[in-house]
Design a protein around this motif. Structure first.
Motif: not given
Length: 212
Positions: A137-148
């Motif tokens: 939700y309302k995230d930057k793809p690179d940050q979401a990828l880093g999170f996971l």
């Protein structure tokens, strides 16, 4: 007999105006804040004593068909076998799904993440056929990828909702939120806020068992 000397107007003392009575506040207006506070305190105490989890808020969508959500995959996210993790296709394929709305900037999402990982690895959950899906939700793809990448990926599918429009269809108030969707496509259960052992034990698992 002497004549009386007339009194001049300037010499007469001006009459003192009577003090005005202070305005009295209406009793209802004075008591209204106290009544509101007392009502909220009573509601909170009732929920506390009843053991009800305020995070398990009923949703108007429960019992209704889940939105047909089609979202692109999270670029760069791969499964353990090296294959790209698909997005959300919107199809209803007769598989029960746990749709988790998350974001890398969401602190409670980090708090609940170990619960999702444990569910993904649980043999009983795997035997039930439950598929765990992520709605980013309302995230930057690179940050979401880093999170996971840093915390682990519990999702079989991840759809990116950068504008937040798909979350509106789900009636999302904030992240994280989690929805159990039955094999027939109906929403069976909802958790507002981070998943907990209690929410899984008393909410998710009974709803999943009932769906079978």
């Amino acid at each position: 007999m002497s004549e009386a000397t007339p009194t001049s107007p300037e010499a007469s003392p001006a009459p003192t105006p009577a003090p005005s009575a202070p305005r009295r506040r209406r009793p209802l207006l004075v008591a209204l804040p106290l009544l509101v506070f007392g009502g909220l305190a009573g509601l909170f105490l009732t929920q506390l004593l009843s053991g009800h989890d305020p995070a398990q808020i009923p949703s108007a969508l429960i019992g209704q068909a889940a939105p047909a959500t089609a979202l692109p995959p999270l670029a760069g996210l791969r499964s353990p076998d090296g294959q790209p993790v698909p997005g959300l296709g919107g199809e209803r394929d007769g598989v029960p799904r746990l749709v988790n709305v998350f974001a890398s900037w969401c602190a409670p999402c980090r708090e609940e993440h170990p619960m999702l990982l444990a569910l993904a690895r649980d043999p009983a959950v795997q035997a039930s056929g439950l598929r765990i899906e992520g709605l980013n939700y309302k995230d930057k793809p690179d940050q979401a990828l880093g999170f996971l990448s840093a915390l682990g990926n519990p999702y079989a599918r991840v759809g990116t909702d950068e504008r937040g429009t798909a979350a509106i269809d789900w009636g999302v108030y904030g992240v994280p939120e989690t929805f159990l969707v039955g094999a027939d496509g109906r929403i069976l259960w909802k958790q507002t806020g981070p998943l907990s052992e209690r929410a899984i034990r008393e909410g998710l698992l009974p709803a999943l068992a009932g769906a079978r």
